[in-house]
Design a protein around this motif. Structure first.
Motif, PDB file in Angstrom:
ATOM      1  N   PHE A 199      24.588   6.802  -5.729  1.00  8.63           N
ATOM      2  CA  PHE A 199      23.662   7.124  -6.823  1.00  8.63           C
ATOM      3  C   PHE A 199      23.539   8.640  -6.956  1.00  8.63           C
ATOM      4  CE2 PHE A 199      20.745   3.153  -7.326  1.00  8.63           C
ATOM      5  CZ  PHE A 199      21.800   2.486  -7.911  1.00  8.63           C
ATOM      6  N   GLY A 200      23.249   9.299  -5.825  1.00  6.02           N
ATOM      7  CA  GLY A 200      23.176  10.755  -5.792  1.00  6.02           C
ATOM      8  C   GLY A 200      22.610  11.337  -7.070  1.00  6.02           C
ATOM      9  N   THR A 201      23.358  12.226  -7.677  1.00  4.78           N
ATOM     10  CA  THR A 201      22.963  12.782  -8.977  1.00  4.78           C
ATOM     11  C   THR A 201      23.581  11.996 -10.130  1.00  4.78           C
ATOM     12  OG1 THR A 201      24.788  14.353  -8.696  1.00  4.78           O
ATOM     13  CG2 THR A 201      22.578  15.134  -8.149  1.00  4.78           C
ATOM     14  N   ALA A 202      24.426  10.986  -9.812  1.00  7.38           N
ATOM     15  CA  ALA A 202      25.118  10.231 -10.858  1.00  7.38           C
ATOM     16  C   ALA A 202      24.148   9.481 -11.763  1.00  7.38           C
ATOM     17  CB  ALA A 202      26.106   9.244 -10.218  1.00  7.38           C
ATOM     18  N   VAL A 203      23.024   9.026 -11.210  1.00  7.63           N
ATOM     19  CA  VAL A 203      22.056   8.270 -11.996  1.00  7.63           C
ATOM     20  C   VAL A 203      21.441   9.123 -13.100  1.00  7.63           C
ATOM     21  CG1 VAL A 203      19.853   7.029 -11.878  1.00  7.63           C
ATOM     22  CG2 VAL A 203      21.524   6.763 -10.056  1.00  7.63           C
ATOM     23  N   ILE A 206      39.751   9.286 -15.430  1.00  7.16           N
ATOM     24  CA  ILE A 206      40.675   9.933 -14.495  1.00  7.16           C
ATOM     25  C   ILE A 206      40.620  11.441 -14.679  1.00  7.16           C
ATOM     26  CG2 ILE A 206      43.080  10.081 -13.736  1.00  7.16           C
ATOM     27  CD1 ILE A 206      43.496   7.315 -15.073  1.00  7.16           C
ATOM     28  N   PRO A 207      40.259  12.206 -13.640  1.00 10.33           N
ATOM     29  CA  PRO A 207      39.872  11.714 -12.305  1.00 10.33           C
ATOM     30  C   PRO A 207      38.361  11.700 -12.067  1.00 10.33           C
ATOM     31  CG  PRO A 207      40.333  14.040 -12.165  1.00 10.33           C
ATOM     32  CD  PRO A 207      40.473  13.674 -13.633  1.00 10.33           C
ATOM     33  N   LEU A 208      37.569  12.269 -12.990  1.00  6.51           N
ATOM     34  CA  LEU A 208      36.170  12.598 -12.686  1.00  6.51           C
ATOM     35  C   LEU A 208      35.346  11.388 -12.269  1.00  6.51           C
ATOM     36  CD1 LEU A 208      34.032  14.771 -12.525  1.00  6.51           C
ATOM     37  CD2 LEU A 208      33.539  14.386 -14.952  1.00  6.51           C
ATOM     38  N   ASN A 209      35.409  10.301 -13.031  1.00 12.04           N
ATOM     39  CA  ASN A 209      34.537   9.167 -12.744  1.00 12.04           C
ATOM     40  C   ASN A 209      35.092   8.235 -11.673  1.00 12.04           C
ATOM     41  OD1 ASN A 209      32.023   8.890 -14.697  1.00 12.04           O
ATOM     42  ND2 ASN A 209      33.676   9.911 -15.821  1.00 12.04           N
ATOM     43  N   ILE A 210      36.256   8.560 -11.148  1.00 17.53           N
ATOM     44  CA  ILE A 210      36.767   7.867  -9.955  1.00 17.53           C
ATOM     45  C   ILE A 210      36.391   8.654  -8.715  1.00 17.53           C
ATOM     46  CG2 ILE A 210      38.852   7.179  -8.706  1.00 17.53           C
ATOM     47  CD1 ILE A 210      40.121   6.552 -11.395  1.00 17.53           C
ATOM     48  N   THR A 211      36.589   9.956  -8.784  1.00 17.89           N
ATOM     49  CA  THR A 211      36.310  10.796  -7.613  1.00 17.89           C
ATOM     50  C   THR A 211      34.816  10.935  -7.345  1.00 17.89           C
ATOM     51  OG1 THR A 211      36.426  12.772  -9.023  1.00 17.89           O
ATOM     52  CG2 THR A 211      38.437  12.109  -7.877  1.00 17.89           C
ATOM     53  N   VAL A 212      33.996  10.900  -8.406  1.00 18.37           N
ATOM     54  CA  VAL A 212      32.540  10.954  -8.259  1.00 18.37           C
ATOM     55  C   VAL A 212      31.950   9.718  -8.941  1.00 18.37           C
ATOM     56  CG1 VAL A 212      30.442  12.251  -8.765  1.00 18.37           C
ATOM     57  CG2 VAL A 212      32.565  13.480  -8.299  1.00 18.37           C
ATOM     58  N   PRO A 213      31.314   8.819  -8.200  1.00 13.80           N
ATOM     59  CA  PRO A 213      30.936   8.988  -6.797  1.00 13.80           C
ATOM     60  C   PRO A 213      31.838   8.293  -5.780  1.00 13.80           C
ATOM     61  CG  PRO A 213      29.692   7.179  -7.739  1.00 13.80           C
ATOM     62  CD  PRO A 213      30.621   7.675  -8.822  1.00 13.80           C
ATOM     63  N   LEU A 250      27.829  -1.616 -11.264  1.00 17.65           N
ATOM     64  CA  LEU A 250      27.088  -2.395 -12.262  1.00 17.65           C
ATOM     65  C   LEU A 250      25.819  -1.665 -12.698  1.00 17.65           C
ATOM     66  CD1 LEU A 250      27.456  -6.011 -10.796  1.00 17.65           C
ATOM     67  CD2 LEU A 250      28.611  -5.039 -12.798  1.00 17.65           C
ATOM     68  N   TYR A 251      25.116  -1.065 -11.727  1.00 15.07           N
ATOM     69  CA  TYR A 251      23.882  -0.373 -12.110  1.00 15.07           C
ATOM     70  C   TYR A 251      24.175   0.878 -12.940  1.00 15.07           C
ATOM     71  CZ  TYR A 251      19.424   1.757 -12.493  1.00 15.07           C
ATOM     72  OH  TYR A 251      18.298   2.311 -13.035  1.00 15.07           O
ATOM     73  N   LEU A 252      25.198   1.636 -12.569  1.00 13.82           N
ATOM     74  CA  LEU A 252      25.532   2.834 -13.349  1.00 13.82           C
ATOM     75  C   LEU A 252      25.952   2.461 -14.768  1.00 13.82           C
ATOM     76  CD1 LEU A 252      27.450   5.093 -10.781  1.00 13.82           C
ATOM     77  CD2 LEU A 252      25.087   5.306 -11.577  1.00 13.82           C
ATOM     78  N   ALA A 305      18.934  13.320  -3.813  1.00 17.24           N
ATOM     79  CA  ALA A 305      19.585  14.572  -3.417  1.00 17.24           C
ATOM     80  C   ALA A 305      19.467  14.773  -1.915  1.00 17.24           C
ATOM     81  CB  ALA A 305      18.961  15.751  -4.166  1.00 17.24           C
ATOM     82  N   PHE A 306      18.302  14.456  -1.377  1.00 24.24           N
ATOM     83  CA  PHE A 306      18.080  14.574   0.063  1.00 24.24           C
ATOM     84  C   PHE A 306      19.058  13.693   0.843  1.00 24.24           C
ATOM     85  CE2 PHE A 306      15.987  12.483   3.701  1.00 24.24           C
ATOM     86  CZ  PHE A 306      15.925  13.556   4.571  1.00 24.24           C
ATOM     87  N   ILE A 307      19.215  12.438   0.407  1.00 23.79           N
ATOM     88  CA  ILE A 307      20.121  11.506   1.092  1.00 23.79           C
ATOM     89  C   ILE A 307      21.561  12.001   1.014  1.00 23.79           C
ATOM     90  CG2 ILE A 307      21.092   9.186   1.057  1.00 23.79           C
ATOM     91  CD1 ILE A 307      18.289   9.183   2.127  1.00 23.79           C
ATOM     92  N   LYS A 308      21.989  12.394  -0.172  1.00 24.08           N
ATOM     93  CA  LYS A 308      23.396  12.776  -0.359  1.00 24.08           C
ATOM     94  C   LYS A 308      23.738  14.053   0.391  1.00 24.08           C
ATOM     95  CE  LYS A 308      27.010  12.824  -3.821  1.00 24.08           C
ATOM     96  NZ  LYS A 308      27.363  12.418  -5.192  1.00 24.08           N
TER      97      LYS A 308
END
Length: 367
Positions: free
Chosen positions: A20-24, A186-193, A226-228, A279-282
């Motif tokens: 999830f990180g900052t992706a959410v 390719i490649p951004l949404n594969i590499t992150v996250p 699925l959530y993203l 952010a703390f977790i990641k």
């Protein structure tokens, strides 16, 4: 390996929160406009392939972290150099995520506070967390998971009750064909996250039941995917592609639209709380693994010095990494995926697995 162990539930929680990180809160796949949700729907399939590669490597060396088994595969010198660069990579990505967190806080609730002050406060909390140990951290992550899941659920309910969802914003589907989708994928949404799960190669040896590794990990990847997808759909339906593309933090903008009966409104605080937790977790996971890798590579005993040393580098790097947030975003979207993510997340792990396979075949022939 240490007697410290992590169970399946804890692994699931830290994987979900990490991805999830900052992706959410960012506009994933925004280049595909109203088809961005298709990008987030497809990307977990690539994520499952990458995760399988990481697990297969771990199965060959179940008691060793990435920085150690790379030396077993490619030798002391080449493997040692690669391990060293992985440590640098972990520290660099940690500093980037910390910068995202700092920028969000100074753009919303703490706009009169220096980014330096925010960074110092966060760094001391991170150092304290790492000093407590990974077992304590994973237990805390389970509590954070419940808080994050509950808050996201409530916010989504408010979107529905507030009649903010406009499905016409998703149409027309595939108006520009598959090209924009593949370009975003390719490649951004594969590499992150998903590619960032390479970091778990440092944590896998601590997993209690190794047989559940692939099952729990795959469930986490699918759940996040699925959530993203749902989150991206909601942001498109609420904001529309124009507002979403112009907003630095679309989730924060979407939450500001909530106004139920003139009573439930100004819920930005909940988003800020989620950002702080995620952010703390990641950053903590990258921090942990950088310290583990450094101690392993240089044969150091765990100490406060290594923790403070890595923490200081992460903090300083987050400040000097870019002169402005726009430069930070441009670098993260246009340069980092190609120059760092692809080599460290895809190319090197694939070459390591191929090398292990070839060595195994040679041993079979010779025996």
């Amino acid at each position: 390996m240490s007697k410290i162990k992590i169970d399946g539930i804890q692994l699931f929680c830290i994987m979900v929160l990490f991805m999830f990180g900052t992706a959410v809160f960012l506009d994933l796949g925004s280049g595909a406009k109203q088809d961005a949700w298709i990008v987030t729907l497809i990307s977990p399939f690539a994520g499952l392939i990458l995760f399988t590669v990481y697990v297969q490597l771990h199965k060959r060396f179940p008691d060793l972290p990435l920085t150690e088994y790379v030396r077993k595969i490619w030798g002391k010198y080449i493997g040692g150099i690669i391990g060293y660069f992985y440590i640098i990579y972990f520290i660099y990505i940690a500093s980037r995520v910390l910068r995202d967190f700092e920028e969000l806080l100074i753009s919303a609730p703490y706009n009169n506070t220096s980014i330096i002050t925010i960074g110092i406060c966060m760094t001391f909390v991170l150092i304290y967390s790492v000093n407590l140990g990974i077992e304590v951290f994973t237990r805390a992550a389970c509590i954070c998971f419940i808080m994050v899941a509950f808050t996201l659920f409530i916010l989504n309910i408010f979107y529905v009750i507030g009649d903010l969802i406009h499905f016409e914003n998703v149409k027309p589907i595939l108006a520009d064909g598959w090209k924009p989708i593949l370009k975003e994928l390719i490649p951004l949404n594969i590499t992150v996250p998903y590619g960032e799960l390479i970091i778990l190669s440092m944590i896998f040896p601590y997993i209690n039941k190794q047989t559940k590794l692939i099952k729990v990990g795959s469930m986490a990847v699918v759940f996040v995917g699925l959530y993203l997808t749902l989150n991206t759909l909601l942001l498109i339906c609420i904001l529309g592609t124009d507002v979403q593309s112009r907003s630095a933090f679309p989730a924060l903008t979407a939450v500001s639209y909530i106004n139920i009966a003139g009573f439930i409104q100004r819920l930005d605080t909940f988003v800020i709380l989620l950002v702080v937790i995620l952010a703390f977790i990641k950053v903590s996971i990258f921090f942990f693994c950088a310290v583990i890798g450094m101690n392993n590579l240089f044969k150091l005993k765990p100490s406060l010095f290594s923790t403070y040393f890595v923490g200081a580098i992460i903090y300083i790097s987050s400040i000097i990494i870019a002169p402005s947030y726009q430069n930070h975003l441009d670098e993260g979207l246009k340069k980092v995926p190609y120059l760092l993510h692809i080599p460290f997340q895809i190319v090197i792990p694939a070459l390591l697995l191929i090398t292990v396979f070839i060595k195994g075949k040679i041993k079979q022939v010779l025996s």
